[in-house]
Design a protein around this motif. Structure first.
Motif, PDB file in Angstrom:
ATOM      1  N   MET A   1       0.846  -1.196   0.000  1.00 40.03           N
ATOM      2  CA  MET A   1       0.000   0.000   0.000  1.00 40.03           C
ATOM      3  C   MET A   1       0.881   1.246   0.000  1.00 40.03           C
ATOM      4  N   SER A   2       0.612   2.184  -0.847  1.00 40.49           N
ATOM      5  CA  SER A   2       1.397   3.416  -0.949  1.00 40.49           C
ATOM      6  C   SER A   2       0.903   4.429   0.071  1.00 40.49           C
ATOM      7  N   PRO A   3       1.738   5.454   0.378  1.00 39.86           N
ATOM      8  CA  PRO A   3       1.301   6.478   1.317  1.00 39.86           C
ATOM      9  C   PRO A   3       0.040   7.180   0.877  1.00 39.86           C
ATOM     10  N   SER A   4      -0.081   7.428  -0.449  1.00 35.56           N
ATOM     11  CA  SER A   4      -1.260   8.151  -0.909  1.00 35.56           C
ATOM     12  C   SER A   4      -2.519   7.345  -0.713  1.00 35.56           C
ATOM     13  N   SER A   5      -2.425   6.026  -0.972  1.00 35.25           N
ATOM     14  CA  SER A   5      -3.615   5.201  -0.783  1.00 35.25           C
ATOM     15  C   SER A   5      -3.985   5.105   0.675  1.00 35.25           C
ATOM     16  N   HIS A   6      -2.949   5.165   1.553  1.00 36.22           N
ATOM     17  CA  HIS A   6      -3.247   5.150   2.986  1.00 36.22           C
ATOM     18  C   HIS A   6      -3.999   6.412   3.395  1.00 36.22           C
ATOM     19  N   ARG A   7      -3.611   7.544   2.833  1.00 36.62           N
ATOM     20  CA  ARG A   7      -4.273   8.792   3.216  1.00 36.62           C
ATOM     21  C   ARG A   7      -5.690   8.876   2.656  1.00 36.62           C
ATOM     22  N   GLN A   8      -5.925   8.219   1.516  1.00 33.54           N
ATOM     23  CA  GLN A   8      -7.214   8.342   0.866  1.00 33.54           C
ATOM     24  C   GLN A   8      -8.215   7.278   1.311  1.00 33.54           C
ATOM     25  N   ALA A   9      -7.803   6.392   2.211  1.00 34.97           N
ATOM     26  CA  ALA A   9      -8.719   5.359   2.684  1.00 34.97           C
ATOM     27  C   ALA A   9      -9.906   6.016   3.387  1.00 34.97           C
ATOM     28  N   ARG A 252       1.664   5.240  19.536  1.00 35.78           N
ATOM     29  CA  ARG A 252       2.176   3.909  19.212  1.00 35.78           C
ATOM     30  C   ARG A 252       1.192   3.144  18.342  1.00 35.78           C
ATOM     31  N   ARG A 253      -0.086   3.249  18.655  1.00 32.42           N
ATOM     32  CA  ARG A 253      -1.112   2.562  17.854  1.00 32.42           C
ATOM     33  C   ARG A 253      -1.195   3.171  16.453  1.00 32.42           C
ATOM     34  N   GLN A 254      -1.092   4.480  16.364  1.00 30.69           N
ATOM     35  CA  GLN A 254      -1.161   5.137  15.058  1.00 30.69           C
ATOM     36  C   GLN A 254       0.031   4.752  14.178  1.00 30.69           C
ATOM     37  N   LEU A 255       1.218   4.725  14.753  1.00 31.94           N
ATOM     38  CA  LEU A 255       2.408   4.370  13.975  1.00 31.94           C
ATOM     39  C   LEU A 255       2.372   2.906  13.557  1.00 31.94           C
ATOM     40  N   ALA A 256       1.831   2.057  14.413  1.00 33.14           N
ATOM     41  CA  ALA A 256       1.754   0.634  14.086  1.00 33.14           C
ATOM     42  C   ALA A 256       0.805   0.379  12.918  1.00 33.14           C
ATOM     43  N   SER A 257      -0.156   1.282  12.702  1.00 29.04           N
ATOM     44  CA  SER A 257      -1.120   1.099  11.617  1.00 29.04           C
ATOM     45  C   SER A 257      -0.565   1.528  10.260  1.00 29.04           C
ATOM     46  N   LEU A 258       0.584   2.201  10.246  1.00 22.06           N
ATOM     47  CA  LEU A 258       1.174   2.651   8.982  1.00 22.06           C
ATOM     48  C   LEU A 258       1.927   1.511   8.307  1.00 22.06           C
ATOM     49  N   PRO A 259       1.907   1.449   6.979  1.00 26.27           N
ATOM     50  CA  PRO A 259       2.617   0.381   6.265  1.00 26.27           C
ATOM     51  C   PRO A 259       4.115   0.428   6.553  1.00 26.27           C
ATOM     52  N   GLU A 260       4.694  -0.733   6.842  1.00 26.16           N
ATOM     53  CA  GLU A 260       6.111  -0.793   7.174  1.00 26.16           C
ATOM     54  C   GLU A 260       6.996  -0.336   6.022  1.00 26.16           C
ATOM     55  N   GLU A 261       6.563  -0.596   4.786  1.00 24.87           N
ATOM     56  CA  GLU A 261       7.402  -0.250   3.644  1.00 24.87           C
ATOM     57  C   GLU A 261       7.494   1.262   3.414  1.00 24.87           C
ATOM     58  N   THR A 262       6.650   2.048   4.110  1.00 23.16           N
ATOM     59  CA  THR A 262       6.693   3.505   3.932  1.00 23.16           C
ATOM     60  C   THR A 262       7.521   4.202   5.007  1.00 23.16           C
TER      61      THR A 262
END
Length: 422
Positions: A1-9, A252-262
Motif C-alpha cells: 500500500m502506498s502512502p497516498s492510498s493510505h491517506r485516501q482510505a 504507538r497505535r497510530q504508527l503501528a497502523s502505517l505500512p512498514e514499507e513507507t
C-alpha cells in the motif's frame, strides 16, 4: 500500500466525530485553564525576594566595583525591607514575618525566633541582639552567596549576548544569500484527524480528565507516608508520567497502523542519535539563538501588561524546596521526562504533519503556538510559543529530533539551576 492510498482510505464516521469532540473539549479545557491561570500567583515576587536575600548575604564578600553592579547601588537591607513590608500580614510566611521583625529592629525579649540552619536569620538575629556586624557575618556563607549571585546575574547576560551575536551572523548570511538548505522534513504519514485524536484527545482530554479522577487519588494514598516536599515531588513525577502515557499509547497505535514499507530511513520520528557531537552542537547553538528572543518577549510582555501571573507551580516548588531528593525528582521531571515526551508529540509528530498539510512556515508557527498553549499559563504563553517555534526551526534545519530534545533539556536545566542559585 502506498502512502497516498493510505491517506485516501475512507475514514470511519465515528473517528471523525471523536476527533471533532476531542477538539471541542480540548479547546474548552485550554481556554478555561488559561483564564484560571490568571488567578495563580506569579513566581516573580518569590524570585525577587530570594534574590534580595542572597544579595544581603553576599554583600560583605563583594568587592566595591562588583557590589555596585550586582546590588544596583542600593542597600540590600533597605531593598529587602521594602519588598517585605507591602505583603499583607495574613499572607506573610512565618519566615518572612521573622525577617521583617529583625530588619525593622522590633526584636523583644518575648520574641521567639528559630534560626537553626538559616544563615540570614542567624546573622540578623546576632545583630539585633547587639552583636558587632563583622562578628555576626559568616564569611564562608557570604562568599558562597556572592558566587551564586554572580553566576545568576552573568549567565543570562552572557547567553543573551552570545545568542544575539549568533542571530546577527545568521541574519548577515541570509542577507548575503548564504543560508544553508534544509533537509526534507520527514515524519509520520498521519492525518490532521490523527493529530486531533493524539493531541486533543490523548494529550488534553484524557490526561485532564483521567489523571485527576484515577491517578491523583492513587498518588495521594501512595505518598501519604512521605513528608513534604518529598510527597509533592513524588506526586509530580507520577502525575506527569501518567499524563504522558495516553498520548504515547495512541501514537504507538497510530504508527503501528502505517505500512512498514513507507517508514523513512531513520524511522518515523527521525531521532537520529548519531553523530552525537553534532546533535549537541546543534542543540547548544539553537539554545543560544532562542534565548534572547524569549527573554525579550517576556520583558516586553511585562512592560506592556505587567506581570500576568500564572507561573508554573513547579517553579515555586523548586524555589521553596531544600530537600535533595525532592529537588532530584523535580529535576528528573523538568530535564528528562518533559523534554522527551513533549518533543515526541510536538516536534516529532505534530510539526511534520502540520508542515505537510499547511506548509513548513505555518506548521512551525502552529506547532509552537500549540506547544505554548499546552502549558496552560497565560503569563508564559508568549515566551513558550517563541521557544516552541525555536525548537521547531531546529527540527527543520537539522532534520533530526534528538537535538530538539537536548535543546529542550538544556533550556529547562538552565532555568532549574538559576532557581537553585537563588
Amino acid at each position: 500500500m502506498s502512502p497516498s492510498s493510505h491517506r485516501q482510505a475512507p475514514v470511519p464516521s465515528w473517528k471523525v466525530l471523536l476527533g471533532a469532540l476531542s477538539l471541542l473539549v480540548a479547546a474548552l479545557i485550554w481556554m478555561s485553564g488559561l483564564v484560571n491561570s490568571l488567578s495563580r500567583p506569579s513566581v516573580a515576587p518569590s524570585l525577587n525576594l530570594q534574590q534580595q536575600e542572597v544579595q544581603l548575604l553576599a554583600e560583605p564578600a563583594l568587592p566595591d566595583a562588583l557590589a555596585s553592579v550586582l546590588l544596583g547601588g542600593e542597600d540590600p537591607r533597605t531593598t529587602l525591607l521594602g519588598s517585605l513590608e507591602p505583603i499583607p500580614a495574613a499572607d506573610r510566611s512565618w519566615r518572612q514575618a521573622q525577617l521583617l521583625m529583625l530588619l525593622k529592629g522590633e526584636l523583644t525579649s518575648e520574641s521567639t525566633i528559630a534560626v537553626a540552619g538559616d544563615p540570614l536569620l542567624e546573622q540578623l538575629l546576632c545583630e539585633a541582639r547587639g552583636g558587632v556586624r563583622d562578628d555576626c557575618i559568616n564569611l564562608a556563607v557570604a562568599r558562597g552567596a556572592a558566587l551564586r549571585l554572580a553566576v545568576s546575574a552573568t549567565l543570562p547576560l552572557v547567553t543573551t549576548v552570545m545568542g544575539t551575536a549568533l542571530l546577527l551572523v545568521q541574519g548577515w548570511r541570509i542577507w548575503r544569500g548564504r543560508r544553508e538548505s534544509w533537509p526534507d522534513l520527514m515524519g509520520p504519514n498521519l492525518t490532521l484527524l490523527d493529530m486531533a485524536l493524539l493531541v486533543a484527545g490523548g494529550f488534553v482530554v484524557i490526561s485532564a480528565v483521567g489523571v485527576p479522577l484515577l491517578v491523583v487519588p492513587l498518588v495521594t494514598r501512595l505518598t501519604a507516608a512521605l513528608d513534604s516536599p518529598r510527597r509533592e515531588a513524588v506526586g509530580v513525577v507520577i502525575n506527569y508520567s501518567a499524563m504522558a502515557l495516553p498520548s504515547l499509547l495512541i501514537l504507538r497505535r497510530q504508527l503501528a497502523s502505517l505500512p512498514e514499507e513507507t517508514v523513512p530511513y531513520g524511522g518515523w520520528l527521525q531521532w537520529r542519535w548519531q553523530p552525537l557531537p553534532g546533535a549537541c552542537l546543534t542543540a547548544l547553538v539553537g539554545w543560544f539563538k532562542v534565548t534572547p528572543i524569549v527573554v525579550f518577549t517576556g520583558w516586553l510582555l511585562v512592560r506592556l501588561f505587567g506581570d500576568p501571573g500564572g507561573s508554573n507551580p513547579l517553579l515555586e516548588m523548586v524555589l521553596e524546596s531544600r530537600d535533595p531528593l525532592a529537588l532530584s525528582l523535580l529535576a528528573l521531571t523538568a530535564v528528562v521526562l518533559a523534554p522527551l515526551f513533549e518533543e515526541v508529540i510536538f516536534r516529532g509528530t505534530l510539526l511534520p504533519v502540520l508542515a505537510r498539510r499547511t506548509g513548513r512556515g505555518t506548521g512551525v508557527v502552529l506547532s509552537g503556538l500549540l506547544f505554548g498553549m499546552a502549558h496552560i499559563s497565560i503569563g508564559e504563553l508568549a515566551p513558550l510559543t517563541v521557544l516552541g517555534i525555536g525548537l521547531a526551526l531546529v527540527r527543520c534545519a537539522s532534520g533530526r529530533l534528538f537535538p530538539c530534545v537536548l535543546m529542550h533539556s538544556l533550556w529547562n536545566a538552565v532555568t532549574f539551576v538559576n532557581l537553585l542559585l537563588l
